[in-house]
Design a protein around this motif. Structure first.
Motif, PDB file in Angstrom:
ATOM      1  N   ASN A   1      -7.281   1.991 -12.724  1.00 48.25           N
ATOM      2  CA  ASN A   1      -6.387   2.372 -13.887  1.00 48.25           C
ATOM      3  C   ASN A   1      -5.119   2.877 -13.477  1.00 48.25           C
ATOM      4  N   GLU A   2      -4.898   3.532 -12.424  1.00 46.16           N
ATOM      5  CA  GLU A   2      -3.644   4.060 -11.848  1.00 46.16           C
ATOM      6  C   GLU A   2      -2.748   2.791 -11.394  1.00 46.16           C
ATOM      7  N   LEU A   3      -3.509   1.829 -10.656  1.00 49.28           N
ATOM      8  CA  LEU A   3      -2.905   0.672 -10.423  1.00 49.28           C
ATOM      9  C   LEU A   3      -2.265  -0.322 -11.605  1.00 49.28           C
ATOM     10  N   ASP A   4      -3.071  -0.223 -12.705  1.00 47.79           N
ATOM     11  CA  ASP A   4      -2.495  -0.793 -14.046  1.00 47.79           C
ATOM     12  C   ASP A   4      -1.431  -0.038 -14.631  1.00 47.79           C
ATOM     13  N   TYR A   5      -1.378   1.325 -14.378  1.00 50.65           N
ATOM     14  CA  TYR A   5      -0.107   1.977 -15.017  1.00 50.65           C
ATOM     15  C   TYR A   5       1.030   1.587 -14.262  1.00 50.65           C
ATOM     16  N   LEU A   6       0.834   1.579 -12.799  1.00 45.85           N
ATOM     17  CA  LEU A   6       1.894   1.320 -11.961  1.00 45.85           C
ATOM     18  C   LEU A   6       2.682  -0.233 -12.156  1.00 45.85           C
ATOM     19  N   LEU A   7       1.715  -1.148 -12.484  1.00 44.69           N
ATOM     20  CA  LEU A   7       1.969  -2.573 -12.734  1.00 44.69           C
ATOM     21  C   LEU A   7       3.018  -2.380 -14.164  1.00 44.69           C
ATOM     22  N   LYS A   8       2.260  -1.713 -14.966  1.00 46.84           N
ATOM     23  CA  LYS A   8       3.067  -1.705 -16.472  1.00 46.84           C
ATOM     24  C   LYS A   8       4.248  -1.068 -16.147  1.00 46.84           C
ATOM     25  N   LYS A   9       4.685   0.075 -15.504  1.00 42.40           N
ATOM     26  CA  LYS A   9       5.683   0.887 -15.290  1.00 42.40           C
ATOM     27  C   LYS A   9       6.753   0.116 -14.355  1.00 42.40           C
ATOM     28  N   GLY A  10       6.245  -0.879 -13.562  1.00 48.10           N
ATOM     29  CA  GLY A  10       7.064  -1.793 -12.757  1.00 48.10           C
ATOM     30  C   GLY A  10       7.124  -1.354 -11.429  1.00 48.10           C
ATOM     31  N   PHE A  11       6.248  -0.296 -10.861  1.00 44.31           N
ATOM     32  CA  PHE A  11       6.680   0.409  -9.870  1.00 44.31           C
ATOM     33  C   PHE A  11       5.948  -0.656  -8.531  1.00 44.31           C
ATOM     34  N   LEU A  12       5.055  -1.782  -8.860  1.00 46.72           N
ATOM     35  CA  LEU A  12       4.489  -2.552  -8.327  1.00 46.72           C
ATOM     36  C   LEU A  12       4.422  -3.776  -9.139  1.00 46.72           C
ATOM     37  N   ASN A  13       4.389  -5.086  -8.415  1.00 50.05           N
ATOM     38  CA  ASN A  13       4.413  -6.371  -9.199  1.00 50.05           C
ATOM     39  C   ASN A  13       2.964  -6.872  -8.898  1.00 50.05           C
ATOM     40  N   SER A  14       2.555  -7.831  -9.664  1.00 47.94           N
ATOM     41  CA  SER A  14       1.413  -8.313  -9.759  1.00 47.94           C
ATOM     42  C   SER A  14       0.978  -8.960  -8.450  1.00 47.94           C
ATOM     43  N   ARG A  15       1.933  -9.570  -7.600  1.00 52.02           N
ATOM     44  CA  ARG A  15       1.528  -9.875  -6.260  1.00 52.02           C
ATOM     45  C   ARG A  15       1.250  -8.935  -5.320  1.00 52.02           C
ATOM     46  N   GLU A  16       2.055  -7.766  -5.295  1.00 51.98           N
ATOM     47  CA  GLU A  16       1.604  -6.694  -4.763  1.00 51.98           C
ATOM     48  C   GLU A  16      -0.094  -5.733  -5.171  1.00 51.98           C
ATOM     49  N   ALA A  17      -0.133  -5.900  -6.182  1.00 47.91           N
ATOM     50  CA  ALA A  17      -1.420  -5.450  -6.755  1.00 47.91           C
ATOM     51  C   ALA A  17      -2.360  -6.268  -6.132  1.00 47.91           C
ATOM     52  N   ASN A  18      -2.290  -7.472  -6.342  1.00 54.20           N
ATOM     53  CA  ASN A  18      -3.257  -8.316  -5.839  1.00 54.20           C
ATOM     54  C   ASN A  18      -3.925  -8.236  -4.315  1.00 54.20           C
ATOM     55  N   VAL A  19      -2.909  -7.555  -3.471  1.00 48.65           N
ATOM     56  CA  VAL A  19      -3.391  -7.759  -1.959  1.00 48.65           C
ATOM     57  C   VAL A  19      -3.732  -6.415  -1.769  1.00 48.65           C
ATOM     58  N   LEU A  20      -3.817  -5.405  -2.592  1.00 49.02           N
ATOM     59  CA  LEU A  20      -4.358  -3.890  -2.479  1.00 49.02           C
ATOM     60  C   LEU A  20      -5.931  -3.934  -2.475  1.00 49.02           C
TER      61      LEU A  20
ATOM     62  N   LEU B   1       0.765  -1.158  -0.059  1.00 47.21           N
ATOM     63  CA  LEU B   1      -0.114  -0.119  -0.002  1.00 47.21           C
ATOM     64  C   LEU B   1       0.679   1.164   0.070  1.00 47.21           C
ATOM     65  N   HIS B   2       1.965   1.261   0.773  1.00 43.10           N
ATOM     66  CA  HIS B   2       2.748   2.336   0.685  1.00 43.10           C
ATOM     67  C   HIS B   2       3.499   2.775  -0.555  1.00 43.10           C
ATOM     68  N   LYS B   3       3.912   1.607  -1.217  1.00 45.73           N
ATOM     69  CA  LYS B   3       4.130   1.935  -2.579  1.00 45.73           C
ATOM     70  C   LYS B   3       3.211   2.146  -3.575  1.00 45.73           C
ATOM     71  N   PHE B   4       2.119   1.768  -3.437  1.00 47.26           N
ATOM     72  CA  PHE B   4       1.277   2.535  -4.425  1.00 47.26           C
ATOM     73  C   PHE B   4       1.074   3.978  -3.977  1.00 47.26           C
ATOM     74  N   MET B   5       0.888   4.226  -2.657  1.00 48.72           N
ATOM     75  CA  MET B   5       0.645   5.597  -2.171  1.00 48.72           C
ATOM     76  C   MET B   5       1.972   6.773  -2.324  1.00 48.72           C
ATOM     77  N   CYS B   6       3.186   6.189  -2.610  1.00 45.94           N
ATOM     78  CA  CYS B   6       4.248   6.816  -3.003  1.00 45.94           C
ATOM     79  C   CYS B   6       4.208   6.985  -4.478  1.00 45.94           C
ATOM     80  N   PHE B   7       4.109   6.081  -5.338  1.00 51.66           N
ATOM     81  CA  PHE B   7       4.260   6.364  -6.632  1.00 51.66           C
ATOM     82  C   PHE B   7       2.869   6.838  -7.416  1.00 51.66           C
ATOM     83  N   ALA B   8       1.648   6.448  -6.909  1.00 51.02           N
ATOM     84  CA  ALA B   8       0.649   7.058  -7.716  1.00 51.02           C
ATOM     85  C   ALA B   8       0.375   8.579  -7.894  1.00 51.02           C
ATOM     86  N   ASN B   9       0.082   8.718  -9.140  1.00 51.81           N
ATOM     87  CA  ASN B   9      -0.360  10.257  -9.505  1.00 51.81           C
ATOM     88  C   ASN B   9      -1.578  10.448  -8.827  1.00 51.81           C
TER      89      ASN B   9
END
Length: 185
Positions: A43-62, A24-32
């Motif tokens: 949509n922001e989560l998909d963008y952060l995944l695509k750019k490598g700021f989060l991995n799919s494992r992290e995204a699934n738990v949010l 969650l902190h990673k999302f909050m750090c990098f999200a626009n």
């Protein structure tokens, strides 16, 4: 990665509470934040995944619903209205021991110092003063549990940040994602 409004049981049970908090902190750090408000959390989560700021494992738990509640909060509106927002600001400051034990800066009579390190999750300028925000994911019954657990830490961080910025800290806020609530100290 499957975007769920609630984390799936399988992904959640494989994550410790600390790992969930880190995701969650990673999302909050990098999200626009502006884009997230306009286009939505997914949509922001998909963008952060695509750019490598989060991995799919992290995204699934949010928990997208919890993040959406933050994005829709009055606190987020204050952040968006700020002329200066600082996120995930790491710091090190040299402080006398009394600063840590009594939360009092001792300018005189202190020969030894301790290096205090930390990170401010978010700070934003409002009317020429800073507000610091600490994100918490603890599963608590009420806000008093977070106040009891984290007020000393936030007080120390505020004093350190005042020294670094040479500006006053107007307010200290804990944002509880579990309670979906901003708690002012």
């Amino acid at each position: 990665y499957i975007a769920n409004s609630q984390p799936s049981f399988a992904s959640e049970k494989n994550f410790t509470p600390a790992e969930r908090g880190t995701a969650l902190h990673k999302f909050m750090c990098f999200a626009n934040f502006k884009n997230t408000k306009i286009n939505g959390v997914k949509n922001e989560l998909d963008y952060l995944l695509k750019k490598g700021f989060l991995n799919s494992r992290e995204a699934n738990v949010l928990d997208i619903n919890k993040i959406k509640k933050f994005m829709d909060s009055n606190l987020m509106q204050r952040i968006l209205n700020s002329p200066k927002v600082i996120r995930e600001q790491r710091f090190s400051v040299k402080v006398p021991p009394e600063f840590l034990s009594k939360e009092i800066v001792c300018e005189n009579n202190c020969d030894n110092f301790i290096v205090m390190q930390g990170a401010i999750d978010c700070a934003f300028l409002e009317n020429e003063e800073y507000i610091i925000v600490d994100y918490k994911t603890d599963r608590v019954e009420n806000e008093q549990a977070l106040i009891d657990r984290y007020s000393a830490q936030l007080n120390l961080y505020a004093k350190a940040f005042e020294k670094i910025l040479n500006m006053p800290i107007k307010q200290k806020i804990i944002y509880s994602f579990h309670l979906s609530k901003a708690i002012t100290l």
